[in-house]
Design a protein around this motif. Structure first.
Motif: not given
Length: 221
Positions: A28-33
């Motif tokens: 669900r995360s939008h940031h690669i980190t």
């Protein structure tokens, strides 16, 4: 690791629950980190669950390398310059990354310690068997690895006790933060999804630290 199946199954369930939570957040995360961080946590939980059952011992070195690399990755995030917004930001974020680095390093050390235990256990059986069928020279050669493995493991109980105390204290800290957070949200009557997710993070952090403390405690016994 444990002689009581009920404890092993319970810890396995906790680890798999935490791993599933991290996998869900990774998707669900939008940031690669964030995706990388959650994926590393899920992988660590899976590897620790495998340690409980002594699965895939032939990949022990690879597991240690991956976990050590993950520990280094979180250290890099913790000491990164403030300009890198995608990495750990703020004092709390940096402390969190340092703690996650400790958990990854602890898991790597746990795998290494279990590898020494396996080596020591394997060294005692061939020595006795060879003494009945091989010459004295071969028996002496077989006894050397046995003593070396045992000597390597002699220093691990003290370290295991230290890590048990560290992760036990971490579990208490996260549990206190969870209870204080619940009291605050009840008073202010905030029911936002982000706060619910933060409560789940505190709970899983406390549970994960408690599991690691218990696993290290068995190594110290």
């Amino acid at each position: 690791m444990f002689n009581i199946p009920a404890i092993t199954w319970t810890l396995t369930a906790f680890l798999l629950l935490g791993g599933s939570y991290h996998v869900l957040h990774a998707t669900r995360s939008h940031h690669i980190t964030d995706r990388v961080n959650y994926s590393l946590h899920a992988l660590m939980n899976a590897l620790m669950a495998a340690m409980l059952w002594n699965l895939a011992p032939s990949t022990m070195l690879a597991q240690i390398a991956v976990l050590a690399g993950a520990a280094l990755w979180f250290v890099i995030q913790a000491v990164a310059r403030p300009e890198f917004k995608i990495l750990c930001a703020g004092s709390q974020g940096r402390l969190k990354c340092l703690y996650h680095s400790l958990t990854m390093a602890g898991a790597a050390l746990m795998a290494a310690m279990m590898g020494h235990v396996t080596t020591a256990g394997q060294g005692t059986v061939p020595a006795d068997g060879m003494s009945m069928s091989m010459p004295a020279t071969h028996h002496a050669m077989a006894a050397v690895p046995q003593n070396t493995a045992t000597a390597t493991f002699d220093h691990s109980p003290a370290l295991a006790i230290l890590l048990t105390v560290c992760f036990g204290a971490a579990a208490v800290v996260f549990l206190v933060r969870l209870l204080r957070f619940r009291a605050t949200t009840t008073t202010l009557r905030h029911a936002a999804a982000s706060r619910l997710s933060l409560r789940a993070d505190h709970g899983l952090e406390a549970l994960g630290a408690a599991v690691m403390a218990l696993m290290f405690a068995t190594m110290a016994a």
